[in-house]
Scaffold this motif. Structure first.
Motif, PDB file in Angstrom:
ATOM      1  N   THR B 195       7.356  47.317 -22.218  1.00 54.89           N
ATOM      2  CA  THR B 195       7.554  46.839 -20.842  1.00 54.89           C
ATOM      3  C   THR B 195       8.384  45.566 -20.836  1.00 54.89           C
ATOM      4  OG1 THR B 195       5.438  47.713 -20.093  1.00 54.89           O
ATOM      5  CG2 THR B 195       6.349  45.898 -18.828  1.00 54.89           C
ATOM      6  N   LEU B 196       9.329  45.480 -19.901  1.00 52.45           N
ATOM      7  CA  LEU B 196      10.054  44.219 -19.725  1.00 52.45           C
ATOM      8  C   LEU B 196      10.288  43.967 -18.239  1.00 52.45           C
ATOM      9  CD1 LEU B 196      13.440  44.683 -19.149  1.00 52.45           C
ATOM     10  CD2 LEU B 196      13.030  45.960 -21.261  1.00 52.45           C
ATOM     11  N   SER B 197      10.596  42.716 -17.939  1.00 52.29           N
ATOM     12  CA  SER B 197      10.759  42.326 -16.538  1.00 52.29           C
ATOM     13  C   SER B 197      12.004  41.477 -16.378  1.00 52.29           C
ATOM     14  CB  SER B 197       9.520  41.553 -16.095  1.00 52.29           C
ATOM     15  OG  SER B 197       9.767  40.916 -14.870  1.00 52.29           O
ATOM     16  N   GLY B 198      12.684  41.597 -15.231  1.00 47.05           N
ATOM     17  CA  GLY B 198      13.945  40.894 -15.016  1.00 47.05           C
ATOM     18  C   GLY B 198      13.791  39.410 -14.715  1.00 47.05           C
ATOM     19  N   HIS B 199      12.801  39.070 -13.917  1.00 47.96           N
ATOM     20  CA  HIS B 199      12.802  37.700 -13.383  1.00 47.96           C
ATOM     21  C   HIS B 199      12.277  36.660 -14.359  1.00 47.96           C
ATOM     22  CE1 HIS B 199       8.498  37.020 -12.073  1.00 47.96           C
ATOM     23  NE2 HIS B 199       8.480  38.287 -12.431  1.00 47.96           N
ATOM     24  N   LYS B 200      11.857  37.097 -15.550  1.00 47.93           N
ATOM     25  CA  LYS B 200      11.442  36.101 -16.549  1.00 47.93           C
ATOM     26  C   LYS B 200      12.614  35.689 -17.424  1.00 47.93           C
ATOM     27  CE  LYS B 200       6.953  37.062 -15.660  1.00 47.93           C
ATOM     28  NZ  LYS B 200       6.119  36.264 -14.789  1.00 47.93           N
ATOM     29  N   ILE B 201      13.755  36.383 -17.284  1.00 45.37           N
ATOM     30  CA  ILE B 201      14.929  36.054 -18.113  1.00 45.37           C
ATOM     31  C   ILE B 201      16.132  35.732 -17.223  1.00 45.37           C
ATOM     32  CG2 ILE B 201      14.199  37.317 -20.189  1.00 45.37           C
ATOM     33  CD1 ILE B 201      16.048  39.629 -19.147  1.00 45.37           C
ATOM     34  N   HIS B 202      15.871  35.041 -16.120  1.00 44.17           N
ATOM     35  CA  HIS B 202      16.921  34.611 -15.183  1.00 44.17           C
ATOM     36  C   HIS B 202      17.566  35.777 -14.447  1.00 44.17           C
ATOM     37  CE1 HIS B 202      16.609  30.464 -16.473  1.00 44.17           C
ATOM     38  NE2 HIS B 202      16.511  30.926 -17.708  1.00 44.17           N
ATOM     39  N   GLY B 203      16.873  36.921 -14.415  1.00 40.02           N
ATOM     40  CA  GLY B 203      17.322  38.042 -13.598  1.00 40.02           C
ATOM     41  C   GLY B 203      16.599  38.009 -12.259  1.00 40.02           C
ATOM     42  N   PRO B 204      16.816  39.050 -11.448  1.00 40.37           N
ATOM     43  CA  PRO B 204      16.184  39.057 -10.124  1.00 40.37           C
ATOM     44  C   PRO B 204      14.723  39.504 -10.178  1.00 40.37           C
ATOM     45  CG  PRO B 204      17.530  41.004 -10.413  1.00 40.37           C
ATOM     46  CD  PRO B 204      17.713  40.192 -11.659  1.00 40.37           C
ATOM     47  N   LYS B 205      13.966  39.143  -9.155  1.00 40.94           N
ATOM     48  CA  LYS B 205      12.608  39.667  -8.992  1.00 40.94           C
ATOM     49  C   LYS B 205      12.706  41.103  -8.483  1.00 40.94           C
ATOM     50  CE  LYS B 205      10.986  35.049  -8.090  1.00 40.94           C
ATOM     51  NZ  LYS B 205      12.280  34.514  -8.615  1.00 40.94           N
ATOM     52  N   GLY B 206      11.654  41.876  -8.710  1.00 48.41           N
ATOM     53  CA  GLY B 206      11.643  43.232  -8.170  1.00 48.41           C
ATOM     54  C   GLY B 206      12.316  44.254  -9.060  1.00 48.41           C
ATOM     55  N   VAL B 207      12.608  43.885 -10.301  1.00 51.53           N
ATOM     56  CA  VAL B 207      13.141  44.894 -11.208  1.00 51.53           C
ATOM     57  C   VAL B 207      12.582  44.667 -12.617  1.00 51.53           C
ATOM     58  CG1 VAL B 207      15.273  43.626 -11.721  1.00 51.53           C
ATOM     59  CG2 VAL B 207      15.217  46.102 -12.007  1.00 51.53           C
TER      60      VAL B 207
END
Lengths: 385, 379
Positions: B195-207
């Motif tokens: 599992t990975l998430s966008g908003h923890k690596i300076h990406g957008p929330k919601g992805v």
């Protein structure tokens, strides 16, 4: 024929020569409540009427929160013609079952039938048209009211309202609003007596957070729905608390804090034209609410302190909080974090001499003055919370 | 000055991400399922992002399913994989998992499956005897986080994986990499689901995304148009996915080293001002390079947090505090941190974009605030 809201008022009836003054305030308050919904309001024959509103349910919900209103009934207004009245009555009772009673009331004495005859005639017609109904004049399940005034008015449903005295007829007072369950209820009880209430809140950042302040403002907004919104004066209180903690005996901490809160509230109250303070204290609920402690808190101010919850049990207070709609907000977390300042063994029988001795240890006057000068005032009606 | 040291809660979208998303919103607004050429561009951009993710995980294969974020990906991995199996299953997870994993496990328990929650030691490492014991009785899914969100502890995934492969052949291994992706190296070969998430690596929330080893069967949770290979129906969040791809590309290759150096600086600066500060969880050099959990003795974490907030320093606390009900961090308690230390715990979390100035400022403010607040202890 058109739909109207029939608004009954309670205690204002008890007034004598100054009754017109109370009525005028009440009508103005009802008008202010329904104006945003487009309702037209008038007083006639000791009833307030609301008409021409597109959303009658929303109107009724607003009117029932206006202090001084005893009950609200959605009604139909029509010409004083017996046959059409009977048809309208049959229509209103269609689909209902169980027992009913017709209450006739003839104010217009030129109408051919008197109150009793009117009730009997309409009752008969309703019985004929709806066989599922029976008459019970003692404990009816449905009450059909028929009133003959300048027009005929019919209604079945009666929505109980908040009662009390019209807001603005009882002067102004300052509520100490904490964010717990009790203080909003205390404010409500005094508002119910026609008093315009403002609130003062003591803010101890960083020991309480921005969220805790938001919660208090939300509570004030909910209370303000019973009036025309509420002013909330937020007092910076951290410095005083720190000084008390550092320099004064620990076991007196809470009562000392209460005394300074009262002093600050009194000054804010006077600056805003308020004549009394309101607190949510209930006798014996916590250490600072023993009789001895309350005597000491009272002694700090020269202003009456109203404590409408003084004789209530916590569960009774919770019931009222639930009924007026503040309970769910009161139990949100983000309550104060300042157990740091809570004495482990608070004195339940403080003596005024000891308190005064303790207060001499800090520069109370300067700190009080600074707190009052740092007040930030919020208008709940301008806020999205 | 603002020092944002709460990057494990979320991060600010980077310039590259904002620009890529703006272009996607303005120009690449087509539905990838449509049949004309511009719609295919959107699909290609999504596939490019899938490749970025595979590369980051050092694997050429496996399916990448985009989700609304880490929670949905964890739910899909856990509930989706167990629901695709036959009959009641045994699931093994650590006690310190994220609520989105523990919540999914509770749902499985309610559906008749068995969940075994293994404890961790003070370093955040699994208590191996418990893990081995559970595996010897057979488990069909193991789920463990790559980096603990509160303490930065990094359970030994290689050892967990090897143990599972030898004791429970055929069982699945899910790794929640929300706090680790691109900050701590990861080999997809260890796991079956990631599992990975966008908003923890300076990406957008919601992805977010779930990487799925080829051949692993999942039962979808969102049903409908059959997008994402039928595993996640719903029109794809193309701007978000394009933003996620941009975030992955913008992450510096040496992130781990940069972060480790910044964390050492932060700890050193705080220690020089507050010698009695205590570290919760593993030693800083054994933990993820971007998370530092500290206890400031005698001061409530939440009070210190708000004092720092006043100075423009944003951090987080593991434990919510209220005078009525004290809720201590279950993660810290599970790791053997004493209750008193939990109350004074603050988490500082960094990003490769965190500057030295921010760190120096934060340490200075922490020193000042602590100096003032420690005078006020409950008597």
């Amino acid at each position: 024929m058109r739909k109207v809201l029939l608004v009954r008022f309670g205690e204002v009836h008890l007034k004598g020569l100054n009754r017109p003054y109370f009525l005028k305030k009440l009508v103005a308050n009802v008008r202010r409540a329904v104006e945003p919904l487009g309702g037209r309001v008038w007083l006639s024959d000791s009833r307030i009427y609301v008409a021409d509103a597109p959303d009658f349910d929303a109107c009724a919900q607003r009117v029932r929160k206006v202090f001084g209103v005893h009950s609200v009934s959605p009604a139909v207004e029509m010409e004083k013609d017996l046959e059409s009245i009977c048809l309208a009555a049959e229509d209103m009772m269609r689909g209902k079952q169980g027992t009913f009673k017709v209450f006739g009331r003839r104010s217009d004495k030129t109408f051919p039938l008197d109150s009793m005859q009117l009730a009997a005639e309409i009752g008969g017609r309703v019985l004929e048209s709806n066989p599922a109904l029976k008459v019970d004049v003692h404990h009816p399940q449905h009450k059909l009211n028929v009133e003959i005034r300048d027009h005929a008015y019919l209604c079945v449903e009666e929505i109980p309202a908040v009662g009390g005295m019209p807001m603005g007829t009882g002067g102004k007072a300052m509520l100490l609003l904490s964010g717990g369950i009790d203080s909003p209820v205390a404010g409500y009880q005094i508002m119910n007596r026609g008093v315009m209430v403002q609130a003062v809140h003591f803010y101890s950042f960083p020991y309480t957070s921005e969220r805790a302040k938001e919660k208090v403002l939300k509570l004030a907004k909910e209370l303000g729905e019973y009036g025309n919104g509420m002013l909330v004066h937020v007092v910076p209180f951290t410095e005083l608390q720190m000084q008390l903690h550092e320099k004064c005996p620990d076991e007196l901490g809470t009562v000392l804090m209460r005394r300074y809160m009262m002093r600050i509230a009194e000054r804010v109250a006077r600056a805003n034209g308020c004549q009394a303070l309101i607190t949510g204290e209930s006798l014996g609920q916590v250490a600072s609410q023993t009789m001895e402690a309350l005597v000491c808190t009272d002694a700090a101010v020269n202003m009456p302190v109203f404590r409408p919850l003084i004789g209530l049990d916590k569960l009774e207070i919770i019931d009222i909080a639930t009924a007026i709609g503040t309970y769910d907000t009161s139990i949100l977390p983000y309550e104060d974090c300042c157990t740091v300042f809570t004495p482990r063994h608070p004195s339940t029988r403080p003596r005024i001499e000891d308190l005064e001795k303790a207060e001499a240890l800090i520069d109370g006057e300067r700190l009080t003055e600074e707190a009052v000068n740092g007040v930030e005032t919020f208008r709940t009606w301008e806020m999205d919370l | 000055m603002i020092a944002y040291l709460d990057n494990s809660a979320t991060t600010q979208s980077s310039i590259e991400v904002v620009e890529a998303m703006e272009q996607a919103l303005r120009e690449e607004y087509f539905n990838p399922s449509s049949l004309y050429a511009p719609a295919m561009r959107a699909e290609k951009a999504m596939n490019a992002c899938r490749n970025e993710i595979r590369q980051a995980l050092h694997t050429p294969s496996g399916q990448v399913v985009f989700t609304s974020g880490g929670t949905e990906a964890n739910n899909l991995a856990i509930i989706g994989s167990v629901s695709a199996m036959h009959g009641p299953q045994r699931i093994l997870v650590s006690q310190t998992e994220h609520p989105s994993v523990l919540g999914a496990c509770e749902a499985l328990e309610a559906a008749g499956h068995t969940v075994i929650r293994f404890p961790v030691d003070r370093q955040g490492q699994p208590v191996w005897e418990t893990v081995e014991g559970a595996m010897r009785e057979g488990v069909s899914l193991l789920s463990c986080m790559q980096v603990n969100n509160e303490t930065g502890a990094m359970p030994d995934l290689a050892r967990l994986s090897a143990m599972l492969r030898s004791l429970c052949p055929g069982a699945l291994f899910h790794v929640d990499g929300v706090q680790g992706f691109l900050r701590v190296p990861m080999q997809a070969s260890l796991a079956d689901l990631y599992t990975l998430s966008g908003h923890k690596i300076h990406g957008p929330k919601g992805v977010g995304a779930l990487w799925i080893r080829s051949g692993v069967r999942l039962k979808p949770r969102a049903l409908g148009g059959g997008q994402e290979g039928g595993l996640r129906s719903g029109t794809e969040n193309t701007p978000g996915i394009i933003g996620l791809g941009a975030a992955i590309r913008a992450m510096p290759g040496n992130a781990a080293d940069v972060l480790a150096a910044r964390k050492a600086l932060l700890l050193g600066e705080i220690r020089s001002r507050i010698p009695d500060v205590r570290i919760n969880g593993p030693l800083p050099e054994d933990a993820a390079p971007h998370i530092l959990n500290l206890t400031f003795p005698g001061v409530r974490g939440e009070v210190l947090l708000h004092a720092l907030e006043e100075a423009g320093v944003y951090v987080s606390t593991g434990s919510a505090c209220s005078s009525k009900k004290r809720k201590l961090s279950p993660v810290l308690l599970a790791m053997g941190v004493p209750a008193n230390d939990c109350e004074g715990a603050l988490r500082f979390s960094l990003s490769p974009h965190t500057s030295e100035e921010e760190i120096l400022y934060a340490a200075e403010q922490a020193g000042k605030a602590y100096e003032l607040l420690k005078r006020f202890r409950r008597k």
